[in-house]
Design a protein around this motif. Structure first.
Motif, PDB file in Angstrom:
ATOM      1  N   LEU A  47      10.978  10.872 -16.870  1.00  0.00           N
ATOM      2  CA  LEU A  47       9.444  11.244 -16.564  1.00  0.00           C
ATOM      3  C   LEU A  47       9.297  12.699 -17.188  1.00  0.00           C
ATOM      4  CD1 LEU A  47      10.711  10.093 -13.632  1.00  0.00           C
ATOM      5  CD2 LEU A  47       8.488  10.559 -12.865  1.00  0.00           C
ATOM      6  N   ASP A 107      16.482  18.888  -3.890  1.00  0.00           N
ATOM      7  CA  ASP A 107      17.475  18.556  -4.794  1.00  0.00           C
ATOM      8  C   ASP A 107      18.365  19.652  -4.985  1.00  0.00           C
ATOM      9  OD1 ASP A 107      16.003  16.334  -5.190  1.00  0.00           O
ATOM     10  OD2 ASP A 107      15.128  16.879  -6.916  1.00  0.00           O
ATOM     11  N   HIS A 125       8.781  23.237  -4.910  1.00  0.00           N
ATOM     12  CA  HIS A 125       8.984  21.903  -5.253  1.00  0.00           C
ATOM     13  C   HIS A 125      10.645  21.944  -5.793  1.00  0.00           C
ATOM     14  CE1 HIS A 125       7.810  17.750  -6.041  1.00  0.00           C
ATOM     15  NE2 HIS A 125       8.875  17.815  -6.814  1.00  0.00           N
ATOM     16  N   GLY A 126      11.200  20.805  -5.307  1.00  0.00           N
ATOM     17  CA  GLY A 126      12.659  20.695  -5.931  1.00  0.00           C
ATOM     18  C   GLY A 126      13.692  21.446  -5.041  1.00  0.00           C
ATOM     19  N   TYR A 163       6.294  10.144  -1.230  1.00  0.00           N
ATOM     20  CA  TYR A 163       5.811  10.547  -2.441  1.00  0.00           C
ATOM     21  C   TYR A 163       5.086   9.663  -2.948  1.00  0.00           C
ATOM     22  CZ  TYR A 163       9.586  14.338  -2.294  1.00  0.00           C
ATOM     23  OH  TYR A 163      10.408  15.458  -1.842  1.00  0.00           O
ATOM     24  N   SER A 198      13.503  14.226 -14.767  1.00  0.00           N
ATOM     25  CA  SER A 198      12.126  14.763 -14.715  1.00  0.00           C
ATOM     26  C   SER A 198      12.251  15.848 -16.038  1.00  0.00           C
ATOM     27  CB  SER A 198      11.796  15.499 -13.556  1.00  0.00           C
ATOM     28  OG  SER A 198      11.154  14.276 -12.531  1.00  0.00           O
ATOM     29  N   CYS A 254      13.971  19.677 -10.954  1.00  0.00           N
ATOM     30  CA  CYS A 254      14.200  18.594  -9.767  1.00  0.00           C
ATOM     31  C   CYS A 254      15.266  17.621 -10.475  1.00  0.00           C
ATOM     32  CB  CYS A 254      13.041  18.040  -9.148  1.00  0.00           C
ATOM     33  SG  CYS A 254      12.202  17.054 -10.115  1.00  0.00           S
ATOM     34  N   SER A 255      15.725  16.775  -9.392  1.00  0.00           N
ATOM     35  CA  SER A 255      16.572  15.845  -9.782  1.00  0.00           C
ATOM     36  C   SER A 255      17.919  15.950 -10.763  1.00  0.00           C
ATOM     37  CB  SER A 255      15.919  14.530 -10.222  1.00  0.00           C
ATOM     38  OG  SER A 255      14.635  14.705 -11.334  1.00  0.00           O
ATOM     39  N   HIS A 310       7.945  15.905 -12.674  1.00  0.00           N
ATOM     40  CA  HIS A 310       8.085  15.053 -11.526  1.00  0.00           C
ATOM     41  C   HIS A 310       6.786  14.683 -10.883  1.00  0.00           C
ATOM     42  CE1 HIS A 310       6.607  18.772  -9.341  1.00  0.00           C
ATOM     43  NE2 HIS A 310       7.491  19.498  -9.836  1.00  0.00           N
ATOM     44  N   THR A 311       6.617  14.100 -10.028  1.00  0.00           N
ATOM     45  CA  THR A 311       5.272  13.433  -9.682  1.00  0.00           C
ATOM     46  C   THR A 311       4.489  14.432  -8.655  1.00  0.00           C
ATOM     47  OG1 THR A 311       6.123  12.097  -7.697  1.00  0.00           O
ATOM     48  CG2 THR A 311       6.351  11.104 -10.028  1.00  0.00           C
ATOM     49  N   GLY A 312       4.910  15.346  -8.384  1.00  0.00           N
ATOM     50  CA  GLY A 312       4.245  16.218  -7.171  1.00  0.00           C
ATOM     51  C   GLY A 312       3.623  17.348  -8.074  1.00  0.00           C
ATOM     52  N   TYR A 329      16.709  10.835  -6.099  1.00  0.00           N
ATOM     53  CA  TYR A 329      15.479  10.058  -6.136  1.00  0.00           C
ATOM     54  C   TYR A 329      15.711   8.683  -7.096  1.00  0.00           C
ATOM     55  CZ  TYR A 329      10.525   9.427  -7.815  1.00  0.00           C
ATOM     56  OH  TYR A 329       9.328   8.939  -8.063  1.00  0.00           O
ATOM     57  N   ASP A 384      16.496  10.431 -11.373  1.00  0.00           N
ATOM     58  CA  ASP A 384      16.026  10.536 -12.585  1.00  0.00           C
ATOM     59  C   ASP A 384      15.870  11.754 -13.256  1.00  0.00           C
ATOM     60  OD1 ASP A 384      14.007  11.721 -10.224  1.00  0.00           O
ATOM     61  OD2 ASP A 384      13.125  12.383 -12.353  1.00  0.00           O
TER      62      ASP A 384
HETATM   63  O1  PXL Z   1      12.619  16.487  -5.997  1.00  0.00           O
HETATM   64  C1  PXL Z   1      12.312  15.131  -5.675  1.00  0.00           C
HETATM   65  C2  PXL Z   1      11.723  14.012  -6.875  1.00  0.00           C
HETATM   66  C3  PXL Z   1      12.577  13.811  -7.864  1.00  0.00           C
HETATM   67  N1  PXL Z   1      12.172  13.409  -9.035  1.00  0.00           N
HETATM   68  C4  PXL Z   1      10.709  12.860  -9.005  1.00  0.00           C
HETATM   69  C5  PXL Z   1       9.806  13.471  -8.213  1.00  0.00           C
HETATM   70  C6  PXL Z   1      10.325  14.203  -7.084  1.00  0.00           C
HETATM   71  C7  PXL Z   1       9.532  14.715  -5.973  1.00  0.00           C
HETATM   72  O2  PXL Z   1       8.463  14.541  -6.291  1.00  0.00           O
HETATM   73  O3  PXL Z   1       8.710  13.458  -8.325  1.00  0.00           O
HETATM   74  C8  PXL Z   1      10.289  12.202 -10.222  1.00  0.00           C
END
Ligand code: PXL
Length: 274
Positions: free
Chosen positions: A41, A217, A213-214, A118, A12, A17-18, A44-46, A81, A10
């Motif tokens: 997004l 990745d 976080h991340g 997650y 984000s 991340c990603s 990210h979702t965390g 992801y 994805d």
């Molecule tokens: O880092 C992994 C990741 C990738 N993409 C999204 C995430 C996460 C981890 O929470 O939410 C959208």
């Protein structure tokens, strides 16, 4: 040596991340990096609430078909992801149609950490991800993901036997080479355990309290870049772990930067080691 790598994960838009991590890191490693964004997004979702989520699942086969018609093929594919089991199915189609004969498949089953899935994933997704891992040359799970995919009990503290058992079960899924991150046998250290041709190797490094976080990745992207540069699995694991550590050191304690790691300023170090 100029390799063409496809990464599917994805975007984000904020949160380091990603794809916003994989694309610059793989490029810095000298790879021509092509992408398929699986979703967009806002974050990210965390740790964020009310994030937007634009699902791009139906674009995946269309992009694949276009590239097939243009005879495009890749030296490697690296998946991170993925948002749904449908996306896993479409990624499998990519494995079957867009890879050069000796291409490498890297799968990071990014779906869980610290003993928990997650947000948005369920047992069915875990089962399908385990099947995808069975089709990979190299998988890069953390211990939580490895436990979920194999049914082994998740533990915070464990010994080498527990990790060896986990390797055997992951290998039984079909994964030839396994790069397991966050393997810690004592308080002050953590490391990466690598399983290849039945052999167990371990790279131990210091543990930094706090976590960011991340980092999964960042590690996976640097690992894929180093491996595609011709480094052995354990060398690539060392390079990626040292780089990730540097990124964390640059970030911890910065209250204005809670969402990812400052990986950009450490890129020159990564490039130097390659
Ligand atoms: O880092 C992994 C990741 C990738 N993409 C999204 C995430 C996460 C981890 O929470 O939410 C959208």
């Amino acid at each position: 040596m100029y390799k063409r790598v496809l990464t599917v994960q994805d975007i984000s838009c904020l949160g380091q991340c990603s794809l916003t991590v994989a694309l610059p890191i793989l490029s810095a490693c000298g790879m021509q990096t092509c992408i398929i964004p699986s979703a967009v997004l806002s974050t990210h979702t965390g740790g964020f609430k009310n994030y937007t989520f634009r699902d791009l699942t139906e674009d995946i086969p269309k992009i694949r078909e276009h590239w097939e018609s243009e005879n495009i093929s890749f030296d490697a594919v690296y998946t991170g992801y993925l948002g749904s089991t449908k996306q896993i199915e479409y990624v499998e189609e990519i494995f079957g149609s867009l890879l050069k004969p000796n291409a490498k498949i890297f799968v990071d089953p990014a779906m869980a950490d610290n003993g928990k899935l997650y947000v948005g994933f369920d047992d069915n997704f875990v089962r399908e991800m385990a099947k995808l891992c069975g089709k990979a040359d190299v998988i890069m799970p953390n211990i939580t993901e490895a436990c979920l995919m194999t049914g082994q009990e998740y533990k915070e503290s464990y010994d080498k036997e527990y990790i060896t058992e986990l390797f055997k079960k992951l290998n039984a899924l079909g994964a030839e080479c396994i790069v397991l991150t966050g393997v810690s046998y004592d308080e002050g250290s953590t490391g990466v355990a690598v399983y290849e041709n039945g052999e167990y190797l371990y790279y131990k490094h210091k543990k930094i309290a706090g976590g960011c976080h991340g980092t999964g990745d960042v590690f996976a992207s640097a690992f894929v870049g180093a491996a595609m540069k011709g480094k052995s699995m354990i060398e690539a694991a060392k390079i990626a772990a040292d780089y990730t550590l540097l990124c964390i050191e640059n970030t911890v304690g910065d209250e204005d930067h809670r969402y990812g790691v400052k990986f950009e300023i450490a890129l020159p170090e990564l490039i130097k080691t390659l």
